[in-house]
Scaffold this motif. Structure first.
Motif, mmCIF file in Angstrom:
data_model
loop_
_atom_site.group_PDB
_atom_site.id
_atom_site.type_symbol
_atom_site.label_atom_id
_atom_site.label_comp_id
_atom_site.label_asym_id
_atom_site.label_seq_id
_atom_site.Cartn_x
_atom_site.Cartn_y
_atom_site.Cartn_z
ATOM 1 N N UNK A 47 -51.430 -52.900 -45.376
ATOM 2 C CA UNK A 47 -52.652 -53.462 -45.955
ATOM 3 C C UNK A 47 -53.831 -52.697 -45.392
ATOM 4 N N UNK A 48 -54.491 -51.909 -46.218
ATOM 5 C CA UNK A 48 -55.591 -51.052 -45.780
ATOM 6 C C UNK A 48 -56.904 -51.817 -45.861
ATOM 7 N N UNK A 49 -56.977 -52.917 -45.128
ATOM 8 C CA UNK A 49 -58.165 -53.752 -45.145
ATOM 9 C C UNK A 49 -58.143 -54.649 -43.919
ATOM 10 N N UNK A 50 -59.061 -55.572 -43.851
ATOM 11 C CA UNK A 50 -59.204 -56.443 -42.691
ATOM 12 C C UNK A 50 -59.589 -57.858 -43.166
ATOM 13 N N UNK A 51 -59.753 -58.774 -42.221
ATOM 14 C CA UNK A 51 -60.306 -60.080 -42.538
ATOM 15 C C UNK A 51 -59.437 -60.903 -43.463
ATOM 16 N N UNK A 52 -60.127 -61.751 -44.249
ATOM 17 C CA UNK A 52 -59.393 -62.751 -45.026
ATOM 18 C C UNK A 52 -58.511 -62.144 -46.115
ATOM 19 N N UNK A 53 -58.913 -61.023 -46.720
ATOM 20 C CA UNK A 53 -58.065 -60.474 -47.780
ATOM 21 C C UNK A 53 -56.796 -59.877 -47.195
ATOM 22 N N UNK A 54 -56.881 -59.280 -46.006
ATOM 23 C CA UNK A 54 -55.669 -58.763 -45.369
ATOM 24 C C UNK A 54 -54.714 -59.911 -45.064
ATOM 25 N N UNK A 55 -55.252 -61.025 -44.551
ATOM 26 C CA UNK A 55 -54.418 -62.201 -44.270
ATOM 27 C C UNK A 55 -53.831 -62.770 -45.556
ATOM 28 N N UNK A 56 -54.634 -62.780 -46.609
ATOM 29 C CA UNK A 56 -54.171 -63.312 -47.907
ATOM 30 C C UNK A 56 -52.980 -62.511 -48.432
ATOM 31 N N UNK A 57 -53.067 -61.192 -48.383
ATOM 32 C CA UNK A 57 -51.983 -60.337 -48.877
ATOM 33 C C UNK A 57 -50.735 -60.530 -48.015
ATOM 34 N N UNK A 58 -50.925 -60.641 -46.710
ATOM 35 C CA UNK A 58 -49.777 -60.804 -45.810
ATOM 36 C C UNK A 58 -49.015 -62.094 -46.086
ATOM 37 N N UNK A 59 -49.719 -63.155 -46.426
ATOM 38 C CA UNK A 59 -49.032 -64.429 -46.692
ATOM 39 C C UNK A 59 -48.050 -64.292 -47.847
ATOM 40 N N UNK A 60 -48.490 -63.651 -48.916
ATOM 41 C CA UNK A 60 -47.591 -63.460 -50.052
ATOM 42 C C UNK A 60 -46.470 -62.493 -49.700
ATOM 43 N N UNK A 61 -46.789 -61.418 -48.988
ATOM 44 C CA UNK A 61 -45.754 -60.463 -48.595
ATOM 45 C C UNK A 61 -44.683 -61.135 -47.750
ATOM 46 N N UNK A 62 -45.092 -61.955 -46.803
ATOM 47 C CA UNK A 62 -44.121 -62.667 -45.968
ATOM 48 C C UNK A 62 -43.267 -63.614 -46.807
ATOM 49 N N UNK A 63 -43.908 -64.249 -47.792
ATOM 50 C CA UNK A 63 -43.170 -65.145 -48.675
ATOM 51 C C UNK A 63 -42.075 -64.400 -49.433
ATOM 52 N N UNK A 64 -42.351 -63.143 -49.762
ATOM 53 C CA UNK A 64 -41.395 -62.325 -50.515
ATOM 54 C C UNK A 64 -40.421 -61.576 -49.608
ATOM 55 N N UNK A 65 -40.561 -61.762 -48.290
ATOM 56 C CA UNK A 65 -39.661 -61.080 -47.365
ATOM 57 C C UNK A 65 -40.027 -59.637 -47.113
ATOM 58 N N UNK A 66 -41.285 -59.269 -47.400
ATOM 59 C CA UNK A 66 -41.752 -57.902 -47.189
ATOM 60 C C UNK A 66 -42.452 -57.824 -45.835
ATOM 61 N N UNK A 67 -42.084 -56.864 -45.006
ATOM 62 C CA UNK A 67 -42.736 -56.679 -43.721
ATOM 63 C C UNK A 67 -44.116 -56.072 -43.928
ATOM 64 N N UNK A 68 -45.032 -56.418 -43.030
ATOM 65 C CA UNK A 68 -46.418 -55.998 -43.210
ATOM 66 C C UNK A 68 -46.895 -55.133 -42.048
ATOM 67 N N UNK A 69 -47.776 -54.192 -42.380
ATOM 68 C CA UNK A 69 -48.386 -53.292 -41.406
ATOM 69 C C UNK A 69 -49.897 -53.431 -41.529
ATOM 70 N N UNK A 70 -50.558 -53.687 -40.400
ATOM 71 C CA UNK A 70 -52.016 -53.785 -40.378
ATOM 72 C C UNK A 70 -52.606 -52.540 -39.752
ATOM 73 N N UNK A 71 -53.828 -52.208 -40.172
ATOM 74 C CA UNK A 71 -54.627 -51.214 -39.477
ATOM 75 C C UNK A 71 -55.870 -51.934 -38.966
ATOM 76 N N UNK A 72 -56.402 -51.451 -37.840
ATOM 77 C CA UNK A 72 -57.557 -52.146 -37.278
ATOM 78 C C UNK A 72 -58.436 -51.185 -36.491
#
Length: 713
Positions: A47-72
């Motif tokens: 997820x090439x972003x931060x804040x609430x939209x990064x968290x929003x995308x991660x929630x759906x990804x986790x629901x689908x069983x997709x691992x997530x990578x953050x940049x900060x």
């Protein structure tokens, strides 16, 4: 590259409770076998972003069983999106231009982590043609439209030409290449004033000016061109007819790589400040089914014209007769997408991920329906009473409404986090759904009353006043709503006697509790000086208080005896029966005053009392004795001070410079916006306190002037 591996925990995931929207459509969306063989499965997403939209995308990804990578960035090392991710990588200093906007750094993380796809969120790289092309070259899936669609829709003049050819209604205007002043003035006169001057690469209200007459055209044009160069590196302008008191209505569209398109109905985003959205609703109120269908079909034509894939938003200007005209297309997920999800029972991020993987849309247009009504209120760190000036600082206390039952909170911060000067000042999005508009609006107001934030100024009280305004309740909305109703939306703050009684009772109670806590950790627990309880023999304890509401001081006398209080102020005595529940420096308080029972939540931070009632929040200060006040570095009325926290970008003066009142002194950047600090008076600069790149707090002296008696005459 330094990296931080942040493992998500079950307890953290449980803290995000999904709203009551159904996801049956999403769950029934199974990948066809033929496509599954053709497309590699998405196992890891960056997820090439931060804040609430990064968290929003991660929630759906986790629901689908997709691992997530953050940049900060260095400023976000302890942020919520880093904690949520399976992996997180440091990519640079706080400035976005040295971290989140660095395409090569983001791509290097994708390769190092093994991410097969990148979701850009919104802002930053989400509408960057070059980044989409880089992803294609590197074989990484870009969760968004093709680079060609981003390019075509990113330049307003190009997009208007394409839309006109596709049969999408466009507003009268000039989008030509001849940018000479004479040609632009001629076109504006031919279109007829008032006109809108826009940067062709503009967005978010930047590079946009409204010109009401020919006399002000040149000034407004130069202002728009300057802002266009600063914000987008491009000062090419277009001229359009300005629709007075228009509505801003946008349509959520979706396309897949198989040529299928749908629209998920419209949102009304008319009420704005600084040309930026503040509250949105879906569906748009007062629109007939015929207009709704015409809007949707026009939006689909727009998407099909550029072979669009993924989530996009087609924005229209609508006049009082419900005639609408194409304004622009945002080639990404919108900030306000949750209200569409609420009324359509969909997960648009899941749709994005599946379409990016080559799947078809899960439904056809005739299968899409909407139910009920939804609002999104954007909660910002800003001061509405000071031209919505953005703020920054620590979030010392946060209490949110209870999620569920149609209430959803999208955020990327927690209590103790800090709103940074380097990024957007949005704290959260409050999303509310109900069966109809009035019910949703009532529920929104109740949820706003339960949203308590201490540490920075917020717009929550303003949102409450906006939601309670009769014209807003009647859905008489347009883009000039806030200026038109300024007097009602910015009422003079007057503390009621009931609120002052709550404040006095809370102050006595919380200060006494602090005294008790101090006595429990004293080195001499038997010392009578460690208690200072105010106890009296044969009479009730009495306290003399001084509370400051801005510059106004209120003297209060309080007598207390258990839960019974007598409060005296302005010569009036009131009996108060109080029921309370303490939690540290937080007090839940119910007071019966003259037979009327009211409730509040009071939070004490340092020498400030923050009182939250049904009509909003109030802040009172307890005066600090003069011998404890520091006079060092104080600003006089003649100094140029920082109006908000931010970073100094440019300094235009030096010691000894002679300036006139209104001359530019310093340029600051705060929350992605530029502010020019001008001379408060004519005079000679004595000292420049800061240099470019330095961070300053609100109220800090930037430029100090020499004393000049003549200047004060």
């Amino acid at each position: 590259m330094a990296s931080l591996r942040a493992s998500k925990t079950a307890s953290f995931l449980r803290s995000w409770r999904r709203s009551d929207i159904s996801t049956s459509l999403c769950r029934s969306w199974n990948r066809p076998a033929s496509q599954a063989a053709a497309a590699a499965p998405m196992e890891k997403l960056l997820i090439a972003n931060r804040g609430e939209i990064a968290c929003r995308v991660m929630r759906t990804a986790h629901k689908l069983g997709i691992k997530t990578v953050a940049v900060y960035s260095e400023a976000d090392a302890d942020s919520m999106h880093v904690a949520m991710a399976d992996e997180a990588y440091l990519i640079g200093p706080p400035a976005a231009g040295e971290s989140y906007l660095c395409m090569d750094k983001v791509m290097n993380v994708a390769k190092e982590s093994g991410a097969q796809a990148i979701h850009p969120g919104y802002g930053f790289l989400s509408e960057n043609t070059e980044f989409a092309e880089l992803c294609a070259r590197e074989g990484v899936t870009f969760v968004g439209p093709p680079a060609s669609a981003i390019r075509d829709m990113g330049i307003k003049s190009t997009s208007k030409t394409i839309m006109s050819a596709a049969g999408v209604p466009i507003i009268q205007g000039y989008h030509g290449e001849d940018q000479s002043l004479d040609r632009l003035k001629k076109e504006a006169k031919q279109i007829g004033y008032p006109v809108m001057i826009k940067a062709v690469r503009g967005g978010g209200g930047k590079g946009m000016r409204i010109c009401m007459s020919e006399e002000e055209f040149e000034t407004q044009l130069e202002s728009a061109m300057t802002e266009g160069r600063k914000s987008f590196g491009d000062d090419v302008m277009l001229i359009e007819k300005f629709v007075e008191t228009p509505r801003h209505v946008e349509v959520q569209v979706f396309g897949d790589s198989h040529g299928n398109y749908v629209y998920l109905f419209e949102r009304d985003c008319s009420v704005q400040r600084r040309h930026q959205k503040i509250i949105e609703e879906a569906p748009a109120p007062g629109i007939s089914e015929e207009v709704r269908q015409a809007l949707g079909e026009a939006a689909v034509k727009a998407a099909a014209a550029v072979d669009y894939v993924g989530a996009g938003t087609v924005e229209f200007i609508m006049d009082k007769d419900f005639k609408f005209y194409f304004m622009e297309m945002n080639t990404r997920l919108q900030v306000e997408h949750p209200i569409t999800e609420m009324i359509t029972s969909t997960d648009l991020v899941e749709w994005q991920l599946r379409v990016a993987g080559g799947e078809k849309l899960p439904v056809a247009q005739e299968q899409l329906k909407f139910t009920g009504h939804a609002f999104e209120a954007r909660i910002y760190a800003e001061d509405p009473n000071n031209s919505f000036m953005p703020g920054a600082g620590p979030l010392l206390h946060i209490t949110t409404p209870v999620e569920g039952d149609g209430v959803r909170i999208e955020t990327g911060v927690r209590q103790g986090d800090e709103v940074s000067v380097h990024y957007d000042p949005m704290i959260a999005k409050l999303v509310v759904w109900a069966a109809d508009r009035q019910s949703a609006l009532r529920r929104t107001r109740t949820a706003l009353q339960d949203y308590h934030i201490v540490g920075v100024n917020t717009n929550i009280k303003f949102l409450l006043d906006l939601a309670a305004h009769p014209e807003f309740q009647a859905a008489n909305v347009h883009t000039d709503f806030i200026p038109q109703h300024k007097d009602q939306l910015f009422p003079q703050s007057i503390l009621s006697a009931q609120t002052l009684c709550h404040a006095a009772v809370a102050m006595v109670t919380l200060q006494q509790s602090r005294t008790v806590r101090r006595s429990q950790i004293t080195q001499d627990p038997f010392s009578p000086f460690s208690w200072c309880s105010g106890a009296r023999v044969n009479q009730a304890a009495s306290r003399q208080l001084l509370l400051c509401d801005g510059d106004e001081e209120v003297a209060v006398e309080v007598e207390s005896d258990g839960g019974m209080f007598v409060v005296r102020m302005d010569g009036v005595e009131r009996e108060v029966v109080a029921e309370m529940k303490e939690d540290g420096d937080r007090l839940s308080l119910t007071c019966t005053i003259d037979g009327v029972k009211t409730s509040s939540t009071v939070i004490m931070q340092g020498n400030s009392l923050h009182i939250f009632t049904l009509d909003g929040s109030h802040e009172l200060h307890i005066p600090v004795p003069k011998y404890l006040q520091s006079t060092e570095g104080g600003a006089s009325d003649d100094d140029a001070v920082a109006p908000m926290p931010g970073v100094v970008e440019r300094v235009m003066v030096a010691e000894g410079t002679q300036v006139e009142k209104g001359d530019p002194l310093v340029v600051m950047i705060a929350m992605k916006m530029e502010y020019v600090i001008r001379a408060p008076r004519s005079g000679v600069v004595q000292r420049v306190a800061f240099q470019p790149g330095q961070t300053v707090n609100r109220g800090t002296v930037l430029v100090h002037f020499k004393e000049d008696e003549a200047a004060h005459d």
